[in-house]
Design a protein around this motif. Structure first.
Motif, PDB file in Angstrom:
ATOM      1  N   GLY A   8       0.713  -1.039  -0.030  1.00 28.82           N
ATOM      2  CA  GLY A   8       0.056   0.030  -0.535  1.00 28.82           C
ATOM      3  C   GLY A   8       1.034   1.108  -0.162  1.00 28.82           C
ATOM      4  O   GLY A   8       2.047   0.853   0.150  1.00 28.82           O
ATOM      5  N   ILE A  15       5.116   4.979   2.010  1.00 26.60           N
ATOM      6  CA  ILE A  15       4.414   3.195   2.633  1.00 26.60           C
ATOM      7  C   ILE A  15       4.270   3.011   3.999  1.00 26.60           C
ATOM      8  O   ILE A  15       4.180   2.719   4.626  1.00 26.60           O
ATOM      9  CB  ILE A  15       5.614   1.873   1.813  1.00 26.60           C
ATOM     10  CG1 ILE A  15       7.065   1.741   2.743  1.00 26.60           C
ATOM     11  CG2 ILE A  15       5.503   1.668   0.338  1.00 26.60           C
ATOM     12  CD1 ILE A  15       7.145   0.556   2.220  1.00 26.60           C
ATOM     13  N   HIS A  20       7.370   5.412  11.201  1.00 28.40           N
ATOM     14  CA  HIS A  20       6.136   3.834  11.181  1.00 28.40           C
ATOM     15  C   HIS A  20       4.584   3.278  11.644  1.00 28.40           C
ATOM     16  O   HIS A  20       4.639   2.398  11.132  1.00 28.40           O
ATOM     17  CB  HIS A  20       6.979   2.686  11.400  1.00 28.40           C
ATOM     18  CG  HIS A  20       8.811   2.576  11.119  1.00 28.40           C
ATOM     19  ND1 HIS A  20       9.242   2.554   9.861  1.00 28.40           N
ATOM     20  CD2 HIS A  20       9.840   3.809  11.570  1.00 28.40           C
ATOM     21  CE1 HIS A  20      10.785   2.554   9.732  1.00 28.40           C
ATOM     22  NE2 HIS A  20      11.165   3.240  10.722  1.00 28.40           N
ATOM     23  N   LEU A  22       0.507   3.418   9.804  1.00 26.70           N
ATOM     24  CA  LEU A  22       0.273   2.787   8.787  1.00 26.70           C
ATOM     25  C   LEU A  22      -0.780   3.241   9.006  1.00 26.70           C
ATOM     26  O   LEU A  22      -1.715   2.845   8.606  1.00 26.70           O
ATOM     27  CB  LEU A  22       0.532   1.506   8.584  1.00 26.70           C
ATOM     28  CG  LEU A  22       1.990   1.504   8.359  1.00 26.70           C
ATOM     29  CD1 LEU A  22       1.871  -0.340   8.061  1.00 26.70           C
ATOM     30  CD2 LEU A  22       2.264   1.469   6.975  1.00 26.70           C
ATOM     31  N   THR A  54       9.712  -3.570   8.620  1.00 23.35           N
ATOM     32  CA  THR A  54       8.695  -4.260   8.466  1.00 23.35           C
ATOM     33  C   THR A  54       7.712  -5.250   9.478  1.00 23.35           C
ATOM     34  O   THR A  54       7.185  -5.371  10.171  1.00 23.35           O
ATOM     35  CB  THR A  54       8.273  -4.659   7.048  1.00 23.35           C
ATOM     36  OG1 THR A  54       9.310  -3.454   6.375  1.00 23.35           O
ATOM     37  CG2 THR A  54       7.290  -5.625   6.354  1.00 23.35           C
ATOM     38  N   TRP A  57       6.953  -3.973  13.379  1.00 18.53           N
ATOM     39  CA  TRP A  57       4.855  -3.427  12.874  1.00 18.53           C
ATOM     40  C   TRP A  57       4.583  -4.471  13.292  1.00 18.53           C
ATOM     41  O   TRP A  57       4.023  -3.944  13.638  1.00 18.53           O
ATOM     42  CB  TRP A  57       5.636  -2.803  11.468  1.00 18.53           C
ATOM     43  CG  TRP A  57       4.012  -1.575  10.978  1.00 18.53           C
ATOM     44  CD1 TRP A  57       4.030  -0.436  11.329  1.00 18.53           C
ATOM     45  CD2 TRP A  57       3.088  -2.829  11.016  1.00 18.53           C
ATOM     46  NE1 TRP A  57       2.190  -0.386  11.775  1.00 18.53           N
ATOM     47  CE2 TRP A  57       1.980  -1.914  11.164  1.00 18.53           C
ATOM     48  CE3 TRP A  57       2.627  -4.140  10.048  1.00 18.53           C
ATOM     49  CZ2 TRP A  57       0.269  -1.837  10.937  1.00 18.53           C
ATOM     50  CZ3 TRP A  57       1.326  -4.533  10.715  1.00 18.53           C
ATOM     51  CH2 TRP A  57       0.684  -3.086  10.406  1.00 18.53           C
ATOM     52  N   THR A  76      18.510  -8.102   8.505  1.00 12.75           N
ATOM     53  CA  THR A  76      18.642  -7.395   9.659  1.00 12.75           C
ATOM     54  C   THR A  76      20.044  -7.027  10.565  1.00 12.75           C
ATOM     55  O   THR A  76      20.809  -8.831  10.390  1.00 12.75           O
ATOM     56  CB  THR A  76      17.429  -7.261  10.528  1.00 12.75           C
ATOM     57  OG1 THR A  76      17.771  -6.574  12.084  1.00 12.75           O
ATOM     58  CG2 THR A  76      17.786  -8.587  11.464  1.00 12.75           C
ATOM     59  N   GLY A 118       8.250  -5.417   2.353  1.00 15.33           N
ATOM     60  CA  GLY A 118       9.254  -4.222   2.279  1.00 15.33           C
ATOM     61  C   GLY A 118      10.331  -4.202   3.648  1.00 15.33           C
ATOM     62  O   GLY A 118      10.837  -4.602   3.242  1.00 15.33           O
ATOM     63  N   ARG A 125      16.648  -2.030  -4.238  1.00 14.37           N
ATOM     64  CA  ARG A 125      18.042  -2.536  -4.059  1.00 14.37           C
ATOM     65  C   ARG A 125      17.684  -4.201  -5.215  1.00 14.37           C
ATOM     66  O   ARG A 125      18.241  -4.420  -5.466  1.00 14.37           O
ATOM     67  CB  ARG A 125      18.501  -3.642  -3.002  1.00 14.37           C
ATOM     68  CG  ARG A 125      20.458  -3.564  -2.881  1.00 14.37           C
ATOM     69  CD  ARG A 125      20.273  -3.001  -1.720  1.00 14.37           C
ATOM     70  NE  ARG A 125      21.576  -4.317  -1.806  1.00 14.37           N
ATOM     71  CZ  ARG A 125      22.671  -5.336  -0.488  1.00 14.37           C
ATOM     72  NH1 ARG A 125      21.326  -5.439   0.094  1.00 14.37           N
ATOM     73  NH2 ARG A 125      22.906  -5.876  -0.763  1.00 14.37           N
TER      74      ARG A 125
HETATM   75  N1  LIG Z   1       2.841   0.276   3.636  1.00 11.48           N
HETATM   76  C1  LIG Z   1       2.794  -0.675   3.074  1.00 11.48           C
HETATM   77  O1  LIG Z   1       2.086  -1.624   2.644  1.00 11.48           O
HETATM   78  C2  LIG Z   1       3.703  -1.573   3.644  1.00 11.48           C
HETATM   79  C3  LIG Z   1       4.046  -2.533   3.426  1.00 11.48           C
HETATM   80  C4  LIG Z   1       5.536  -3.179   3.965  1.00 11.48           C
HETATM   81  C5  LIG Z   1       6.146  -2.294   4.990  1.00 11.48           C
HETATM   82  N2  LIG Z   1       5.879  -1.077   4.781  1.00 11.48           N
HETATM   83  C6  LIG Z   1       6.181  -0.343   5.996  1.00 11.48           C
HETATM   84  O2  LIG Z   1       7.232   0.712   5.800  1.00 11.48           O
HETATM   85  C7  LIG Z   1       8.132   0.318   6.743  1.00 11.48           C
HETATM   86  C8  LIG Z   1       9.166   0.703   6.126  1.00 11.48           C
HETATM   87  O3  LIG Z   1      10.395   0.667   6.623  1.00 11.48           O
HETATM   88  P1  LIG Z   1      12.069   0.975   6.240  1.00 11.48           P
HETATM   89  O4  LIG Z   1      11.910   2.145   5.161  1.00 11.48           O
HETATM   90  O5  LIG Z   1      12.601   1.374   7.782  1.00 11.48           O
HETATM   91  O6  LIG Z   1      12.313  -0.205   5.232  1.00 11.48           O
HETATM   92  P2  LIG Z   1      12.854  -2.430   5.824  1.00 11.48           P
HETATM   93  O7  LIG Z   1      13.207  -2.469   4.721  1.00 11.48           O
HETATM   94  O8  LIG Z   1      11.340  -2.436   6.911  1.00 11.48           O
HETATM   95  O9  LIG Z   1      13.626  -1.802   7.710  1.00 11.48           O
HETATM   96  C9  LIG Z   1      15.062  -1.136   7.129  1.00 11.48           C
HETATM   97  C10 LIG Z   1      15.707  -2.165   7.950  1.00 11.48           C
HETATM   98  O10 LIG Z   1      15.998  -3.462   8.024  1.00 11.48           O
HETATM   99  C11 LIG Z   1      17.455  -3.639   7.790  1.00 11.48           C
HETATM  100  N3  LIG Z   1      18.229  -3.912   6.791  1.00 11.48           N
HETATM  101  C12 LIG Z   1      17.097  -3.699   6.146  1.00 11.48           C
HETATM  102  N4  LIG Z   1      18.305  -4.393   4.762  1.00 11.48           N
HETATM  103  C13 LIG Z   1      19.045  -4.775   5.207  1.00 11.48           C
HETATM  104  C14 LIG Z   1      20.094  -5.663   4.706  1.00 11.48           C
HETATM  105  N5  LIG Z   1      20.598  -5.753   3.179  1.00 11.48           N
HETATM  106  N6  LIG Z   1      21.081  -6.395   5.219  1.00 11.48           N
HETATM  107  C15 LIG Z   1      20.735  -5.739   6.719  1.00 11.48           C
HETATM  108  N7  LIG Z   1      19.926  -4.906   7.150  1.00 11.48           N
HETATM  109  C16 LIG Z   1      18.904  -4.975   6.256  1.00 11.48           C
HETATM  110  C17 LIG Z   1      18.019  -2.308   8.415  1.00 11.48           C
HETATM  111  O11 LIG Z   1      17.747  -2.225  10.157  1.00 11.48           O
HETATM  112  P3  LIG Z   1      18.975  -2.516  10.683  1.00 11.48           P
HETATM  113  O12 LIG Z   1      20.649  -3.085  10.392  1.00 11.48           O
HETATM  114  O13 LIG Z   1      18.130  -2.276  12.262  1.00 11.48           O
HETATM  115  O14 LIG Z   1      18.671  -4.474  11.346  1.00 11.48           O
HETATM  116  C18 LIG Z   1      17.354  -1.464   7.714  1.00 11.48           C
HETATM  117  O15 LIG Z   1      17.158  -0.004   8.725  1.00 11.48           O
HETATM  118  C19 LIG Z   1       7.684  -0.043   7.951  1.00 11.48           C
HETATM  119  O16 LIG Z   1       7.444   0.712   9.087  1.00 11.48           O
HETATM  120  C20 LIG Z   1       6.519  -0.780   7.837  1.00 11.48           C
HETATM  121  O17 LIG Z   1       5.570  -1.637   8.694  1.00 11.48           O
HETATM  122  C21 LIG Z   1       4.439  -0.370   4.483  1.00 11.48           C
END
Ligand SMILES: NC(=O)c1ccc[n+]([C@@H]2O[C@H](COP(=O)([O-])OP(=O)(O)OC[C@H]3O[C@@H](n4cnc5c(N)ncnc54)[C@H](OP(=O)(O)O)[C@@H]3O)[C@@H](O)[C@H]2O)c1
Length: 180
Positions: A8, A15, A20, A22, A54, A57, A76, A118, A125
């Motif tokens: 969404g 998103i 964070h 929603l 994600t 959340w 993570t 997400g 990436r």
């Molecule tokens: N609208 C929708 O339908 C929808 C769908 C999905 C998600 N969401 C929301 O969107 C938001 C997304 O948050 P976000 O942009 O922060 O993205 P995210 O990908 O959920 O989280 C990012 C975090 O994941 C870890 N990470 C990501 N890639 C990594 C890698 N290659 N290696 C190691 N760690 C990695 C890192 O955290 P650490 O280093 O701290 O571990 C990074 O800060 C969330 O609030 C989620 O609930 C919404």
């Protein structure tokens, strides 16, 4: 099978809010069982990948497993409680590690699809590595002004389908090309 980024989104391309939230998304009306609703999408899914925010959340929303234990990788550096079917691992600048993770998910999914849940940076990436086949984006009737972006990268898309479902404009795109 295919790898799909299904999410969404606000009308201005976010998103989640910066903190964070929603609520702006989950309070809107959509019929799950038709026209790209969640209920039509989920049966296609055999494996998933998501970032730490994600998964956090979902934990905060009271989840204890993802989709009943479908094989899932959470990228993570954080220490999460172990969950059956979920693997918590990092793949920072290592594109080959990410390719291996994706290849493992494709195998685990069998004849089903892989869901990129997400966030947007992870989707960008994976798309940059040529690993995402389609974007499925449901646009909510709201602008947020700022927040977590849908896809912070240049990905060329081709519109495959668009339909109204409740409050949402539901869209489906083929990934044509991702540019640096
Ligand atoms: N609208 C929708 O339908 C929808 C769908 C999905 C998600 N969401 C929301 O969107 C938001 C997304 O948050 P976000 O942009 O922060 O993205 P995210 O990908 O959920 O989280 C990012 C975090 O994941 C870890 N990470 C990501 N890639 C990594 C890698 N290659 N290696 C190691 N760690 C990695 C890192 O955290 P650490 O280093 O701290 O571990 C990074 O800060 C969330 O609030 C989620 O609930 C919404």
């Amino acid at each position: 099978m295919a790898t799909l980024f299904y999410t969404g989104c606000s009308l201005d391309g976010f998103i989640a809010t910066r903190d964070h939230d929603l609520t702006w998304l989950t309070t809107r009306s959509i019929e799950s069982e038709r026209d790209m609703g969640y209920g039509t999408f989920v049966p296609r899914i055999g494996a998933a990948v998501m970032g730490a925010s994600t998964w956090q959340w979902m934990l905060d929303a009271g989840e204890s497993a993802f989709m009943g234990g479908v094989p899932t990788v959470v990228l993570t550096h954080r220490e999460f409680e172990p969950v059956e079917g979920m693997r918590f691992t990092a793949a920072d600048d290592d594109d080959d590690a990410l390719r291996r993770i994706h290849a493992g998910l494709v195998v685990a999914a069998g004849d089903k699809d892989v869901w990129v849940v997400g966030g947007g940076a992870l989707a960008a990436r994976l798309a940059g590595l040529g690993l995402v086949d389609e974007f499925w984006v449901q646009f909510a009737p709201v602008t947020l002004g700022e927040g977590q972006p849908l896809c912070p990268g240049h990905v060329e898309l081709r519109l495959l389908d668009v339909v109204r479902n409740g409050d949402f404009v539901c869209t489906r795109y083929a990934v044509e090309e991702s540019r640096p």
